[in-house]
Design an enzyme around this catalytic site. Structure first.
Site, PDB file in Angstrom:
ATOM      1  N   ARG A 181       3.222  22.941  -8.041  1.00 49.47           N
ATOM      2  CA  ARG A 181       3.810  22.396  -6.767  1.00 49.47           C
ATOM      3  C   ARG A 181       4.655  23.559  -6.237  1.00 49.47           C
ATOM      4  NH1 ARG A 181       3.133  16.722  -6.499  1.00 49.47           N
ATOM      5  NH2 ARG A 181       2.834  15.856  -8.638  1.00 49.47           N
ATOM      6  N   LYS A 228      -1.713  21.488 -12.352  1.00 55.33           N
ATOM      7  CA  LYS A 228      -1.316  21.376 -11.009  1.00 55.33           C
ATOM      8  C   LYS A 228       0.065  22.184 -10.908  1.00 55.33           C
ATOM      9  CE  LYS A 228       0.820  16.740 -11.063  1.00 55.33           C
ATOM     10  NZ  LYS A 228       0.276  15.178 -10.730  1.00 55.33           N
ATOM     11  N   GLU A 285      19.609 -14.170  -1.019  1.00 57.03           N
ATOM     12  CA  GLU A 285      19.825 -14.298  -2.275  1.00 57.03           C
ATOM     13  C   GLU A 285      19.069 -15.096  -3.030  1.00 57.03           C
ATOM     14  OE1 GLU A 285      23.782 -16.228  -2.561  1.00 57.03           O
ATOM     15  OE2 GLU A 285      24.996 -14.576  -1.490  1.00 57.03           O
ATOM     16  N   ASP A 330       0.131   5.847  -7.677  1.00 57.31           N
ATOM     17  CA  ASP A 330       1.171   5.123  -6.436  1.00 57.31           C
ATOM     18  C   ASP A 330       0.356   5.475  -5.216  1.00 57.31           C
ATOM     19  OD1 ASP A 330       3.048   4.626  -4.782  1.00 57.31           O
ATOM     20  OD2 ASP A 330       4.625   5.695  -5.891  1.00 57.31           O
ATOM     21  N   THR A 345      -2.682  12.729  -5.335  1.00 56.52           N
ATOM     22  CA  THR A 345      -2.966  13.821  -6.570  1.00 56.52           C
ATOM     23  C   THR A 345      -4.184  13.201  -7.295  1.00 56.52           C
ATOM     24  OG1 THR A 345      -0.641  14.330  -6.735  1.00 56.52           O
ATOM     25  CG2 THR A 345      -2.116  14.898  -8.578  1.00 56.52           C
ATOM     26  N   GLN A 404      12.498   7.270 -13.189  1.00 52.85           N
ATOM     27  CA  GLN A 404      13.865   7.947 -13.113  1.00 52.85           C
ATOM     28  C   GLN A 404      14.269   7.976 -14.677  1.00 52.85           C
ATOM     29  OE1 GLN A 404      16.041   6.828  -9.544  1.00 52.85           O
ATOM     30  NE2 GLN A 404      14.303   5.687  -8.818  1.00 52.85           N
ATOM     31  N   ALA A 461      -1.965   7.900  -4.697  1.00 53.39           N
ATOM     32  CA  ALA A 461      -3.299   8.276  -5.240  1.00 53.39           C
ATOM     33  C   ALA A 461      -3.966   9.339  -4.645  1.00 53.39           C
ATOM     34  CB  ALA A 461      -4.489   7.323  -4.592  1.00 53.39           C
TER      35      ALA A 461
END
EC number: 2.7.6.1
Length: 339
Positions: free
Chosen positions: A206, A204, A48, A234, A238, A106, A236
């Site tokens: 997918r 690109k 907490e 993130d 891609t 998101q 790396a």
């Protein structure tokens, strides 16, 4: 009407070094000490979070600096609890300075029965009593519309433009700015326009989520110095594949300018072993030791622009003026002599 009190800055545990740098910058601009509010943000044994403010903040204009980076949930809860502590201590206004806004990826429902977590986070921030948000390079600009309070979204491209002009002085005619996907074209085009360079796109496709099946380059990169620009790096994967593709297409060297260096998992190792000559990130996320020690990763500061933006909000003056390179030149004066 100018505020009667000095702005007060409070920091969580997410990015203490950036908070300290912003505090120093604000002190320099104001000519008086704008120190971090004396407080403790700790955890009980069960995890907490507990916050205690040791200074009087009644009627004060408070700015909480806290990136919601890894661990995202802990840092988000720290932000909310700090805001609640200040609200219950009768702070006049609470502004959340969130250099890296977690959950921004998101921002929409991509499949059935999935959440829009960015909207949920926005609701939580407003519910905690925060009255304004200052952030940088939101992954999706429309997230500003998730809030019913003012949101100032700063851009890293003017900072990157200054750095590129310094690093590639006399060579800008050979530079091509590259978007690593179609979705980032607007960001890449804006930077290309600032430095007067051509634009290319890596398209690109997918087959499965997280797996790039095919990449093609739209535009001429042969014999050029390519600069990939994006908001988040993130893992790396891609980014490194895009750099390899550009080299195969005839680029002489590849550099990347990324606002938020999430750099999770094998990212640092991938970047170190990649064909990229350099990866430039900002300090919106506190760098790990491996990031700081990586030979081809360089960090540019955001404290000057955040400090000025905070002072502009406090003074009731324009924040959008900081989008112009001419405005940033005096703010970053002397910085690029040492980069």
């Amino acid at each position: 009407m100018p505020a009667l009190h000095e702005p007060k800055l409070m920091s969580g545990n997410a990015n203490k070094s950036l908070a300290a740098a912003v505090s120093r910058r604000m002190s320099m601009h104001r000519g008086v000490n704008v120190g971090l509010v004396d407080a403790r943000v700790e955890r009980f044994n069960d995890g907490e979070i507990f916050v205690e403010v040791f200074e009087n903040v009644r009627g004060e204009d408070m700015f909480i600096l806290q990136s919601t980076s890894n661990p995202a949930n802990d840092n988000l809860m720290e932000l909310l609890i700090m805001a609640d502590a200040l609200r219950r201590s009768s702070a006049r206004r609470i502004t959340a300075v969130i250099p890296y806004f977690g959950y921004a990826r998101q921002d929409r429902r991509t499949k059935a029965r999935t959440p829009i977590s960015a909207k949920l986070v926005a609701n939580m921030i407003v519910g905690a009593g925060i009255e304004r948000v200052l952030t940088m390079d939101l992954h999706a600009a429309q997230i500003q519309g998730f809030f019913d309070i003012p949101v100032d979204n700063l851009y890293a491209s003017p900072i990157f433009a200054l750095d590129i002009e310094h690093q590639f002085q006399g060579k800008l005619q050979d530079v091509v700015v590259v978007s690593p996907d179609v979705g980032g074209v607007a960001r890449a085009r804006e930077l290309a326009k600032r430095i007067g360079c051509a634009l290319a796109i890596v398209d690109k496709r997918r087959e499965k989520p997280g797996e790039v099946a095919e990449m093609t380059v739209i535009g001429n990169v042969e014999g050029k110095t390519c600069i990939i620009v994006d908001d988040i790096c993130d893992t790396a994967g891609t980014l490194c594949k895009a750099a390899d593709l550009l080299i195969r297409e005839g680029a002489t060297e590849v550099h990347s300018y990324i606002t938020h260096g999430v750099l999770s998992g094998p990212a640092v190792e991938r970047v170190t072993n990649s064909s990229m000559k350099s990866l430039v990130i900002t300090d919106t996320i506190e760098a790990t030791e491996s990031v700081r020690n990586a030979q081809n990763i360089r960090i540019v500061p955001t404290a000057p622009i955040f400090a000025q933006a905070i002072l502009n909000i406090w003074n009731g003056t324009s924040v959008s003026s900081l989008f112009e390179t001419e405005t940033l030149h005096p703010i970053y004066e002397g910085t690029y002599a040492t980069l």
